[in-house]
Design an enzyme around this catalytic site. Structure first.
Site: not given
Length: 585
Positions: A137, A139, A220, A222, A249, A275, A323
């Site tokens: 995971h 970034h 991914k 998200h 996610h 998560h 975010h």
């Protein structure tokens, strides 16, 4: 004629042996050596007046072509999902060549590994050897993450990003062919294994498939791009065709549906959930229930691990920044509040300890700390031992991770728990991403990404980090000193982290489709290239020591978590091991 030697003296000379216990750092976790593959009285040790000399422990006639290893790590204690034992470990051509007894068969019986003139020696006496960590995971916000991860013992980084763009600061996505190719070229500079996720958001197949053909090893999904049921279904459809992973996610706000709708969209297909507790994002308040499904490979990220008295307070500010939320907008604040639930965070540690959550990862610079995956994993293990006690499987015979009977040490050891936790950042993320045939364990044939630890610093500060059989980072003293050890001793890059050695000791993982399409040649990639594979046939049962699939429920009003009808929670920690006393200097 045989001779006896006191255990303490033997451990001082050759390292501990079968039945000896080792405390890990300043935790209450104790490792017990289950077996010793070296031969008493024939141990190989390097140094003045020691064994590994020409005509003694070293064969003076064999050439490298006669299976002579490039490096032997002597008398190391191996901590791995496959076992906890002592052995000599031979490395050759960047891989783990043999594990057993090293020496010279001309004068010693029982030798599996012949030491020759071509062999370097790393002293593993009184040290613990583990596989390099795998963080799924990432970034890719800052290149500095690579050195930070390496110095913590992580040797593989999988995720997405393009640098400090808003999309990357929030989501692990490298969107589209152009960005994927530029990031693959950038990865050439780093002594780190790297794999990239594409953007899993489209209402048609081709915009997703072209990213896999460009080199992405997965997609991914998200919520910041819209974690819709359509995106989930399309991403999994493409993943099934190309044998890659989908990481997800889910939708915190439940705008596009509830957790049940996401489960229906997944439709029994294997998926890697990030998560999974929910503080990092996901259906509020009950995304955690998905961890009980057999097709879900559930992970935690490290900001909520372990649960402490500071966890709740620090998360709100982290979430607002990561975010792109505005504290002056009530709806943004409500969004943040909905994700931070003490009840589900308190359950997360316990679910990790029960083997229900299977993987730990960082969420680097996006609510997680890239250099703390390994430390925080072991902090959870220690906290759970103190709060929940010794696991039933420890201290005798019990069912192993594969369902077969296996010994996990005697009373007072934590071997089963140690195998469960080391698997969370080594073999299980490797399995989830289709790279377990290459990395993720200390086993013959695997790429020699290895970490050597002083037990007193285990899980906190490595002694050596090997990439592809070469030392890439090490605890090193003043370069102007007359010996290697004077202060300040810090983790520093070694020769394996420089020049063209990087390309021969680190891997770029690609999809098979990208390799078949000639992407490495098109981009001039010089790093070792390996495909991901075997992903779409995975189930949670394939994950080692972390394969439990109970019924998990969350009370929609109190957020209390139950597992098979029993309440699951724990108290926040006030004090942790492996913390400030290790970072005073």
């Amino acid at each position: 004629m045989s001779f006896e030697i006191p255990r303490r003296q033997y451990a001082d000379l050759y390292g501990p042996t079968t039945g000896d216990k080792i405390r890990l750092a300043d935790t209450e976790l104790f490792l017990e050596i289950e077996k010793d593959l070296t031969v008493y009285g024939e141990e190989v040790v390097f140094g003045g007046g020691k064994v590994i000399r020409d005509g003694m422990g070293q064969n003076g006639q064999a050439t490298r072509d006669e299976d002579i290893p490039d490096t032997v790590i002597t008398n190391a204690v191996i901590l791995d999902h496959s076992g906890i034992y002592k052995a000599d470990v031979a490395l050759r051509d960047g891989h783990i060549f043999r594990i057993g007894k090293a020496g010279n068969p001309q004068i010693t019986d029982g030798v599996d590994i012949v030491i020759g003139a071509s062999t370097e020696i790393i002293a593993g006496e009184r040290k613990i050897l583990t596989a390099g960590g795998i963080d799924t995971h990432i970034h890719f916000i800052s290149p500095d993450q690579v050195a930070t991860a390496l110095t913590s013992g992580v040797t593989t980084m999988i995720g997405g990003g393009t640098g400090p763009a808003e999309g990357t600061k929030a989501t692990t996505v490298t969107p589209g062919k152009w960005h994927i190719h530029r990031m693959l070229q950038a990865a050439e500079a780093f002594p780190m294994n790297i794999g990239l996720f594409g953007k899993g958001h489209a209402s048609a197949v081709e915009p997703l498939a072209e990213q896999i053909r460009a080199g992405a090893i997965g997609l991914k999904v998200h919520e910041d791009w819209g974690s819709t049921t359509s995106s989930i279904d399309m991403s999994l459809t493409v993943a099934d065709e190309y044998d890659v992973q989908v990481a997800i996610h889910t939708d915190t706000l439940n705008e596009c549906g509830f957790v049940e709708d996401t489960i229906r969209a997944i439709n029994g297909r294997v998926i890697h959930t990030f998560h999974t507790e929910g503080a990092g994002g996901g259906h509020a308040p009950d995304i955690i229930k998905i961890a009980g499904m057999p097709n879900v490979l559930p992970a935690s990220t490290n900001p909520t691990l372990p649960y402490t008295r500071n966890t709740i307070e620090e998360h709100l500010d982290m979430l607002m920044v990561c975010h792109h939320l505005n504290p002056d907008i009530p709806e943004d604040v409500a969004f943040a509040d909905s994700r931070i639930r003490a009840e589900t965070i308190a359950a997360e540690d316990v679910l990790q300890d029960m083997g229900i959550f299977s993987i730990t990862s960082s969420d680097s610079q996006a609510m997680g700390r890239v250099g703390e995956v390994i430390t925080r994993t072991w902090q959870v293990a220690d906290k759970m031992k103190k709060q929940r006690g010794i696991l039933a499987a420890d201290g005798g015979m019990d069912l192993g991770a594969d369902g077969s009977a296996s010994a996990h040490g005697s009373a007072g050891s934590d071997n089963f728990r140690l195998k469960r936790y080391v698997a969370k950042y080594t073999i299980n993320p490797a399995l989830a991403q289709g790279i377990a045939d290459t990395v993720g364990s200390v086993e013959e044939g695997k790429f020699a990404d290895l970490v050597l630890w002083d037990p007193a610093f285990f899980g906190v500060k490595p002694e050596l980090v090997l990439k592809g059989g070469q030392i890439a980072y090490a605890l090193m003293g003043d370069a102007n000193a007359s010996i290697p050890t004077p202060q300040p001793r810090t983790m520093r890059p070694m020769f394996g982290a420089f020049g063209k050695a990087v390309q021969q000791t680190s891997i770029t993982f690609l999809s098979k489709a990208a390799i078949d399409a000639g992407v490495p040649e098109e981009l001039g990639l010089e790093k070792l290239i390996r495909p991901v594979s075997g992903i779409r046939n995975l189930t949670k049962a394939d994950l080692k020591y972390n394969d439990a699939t109970p019924d998990i429920q969350v009370d929609p009003e109190t957020y209390q978590v139950t597992v098979d009808g029993e309440d699951v929670t724990c108290e926040p920690a006030d004090v942790l091991p492996m913390a400030q006393r290790y970072f005073l200097f």
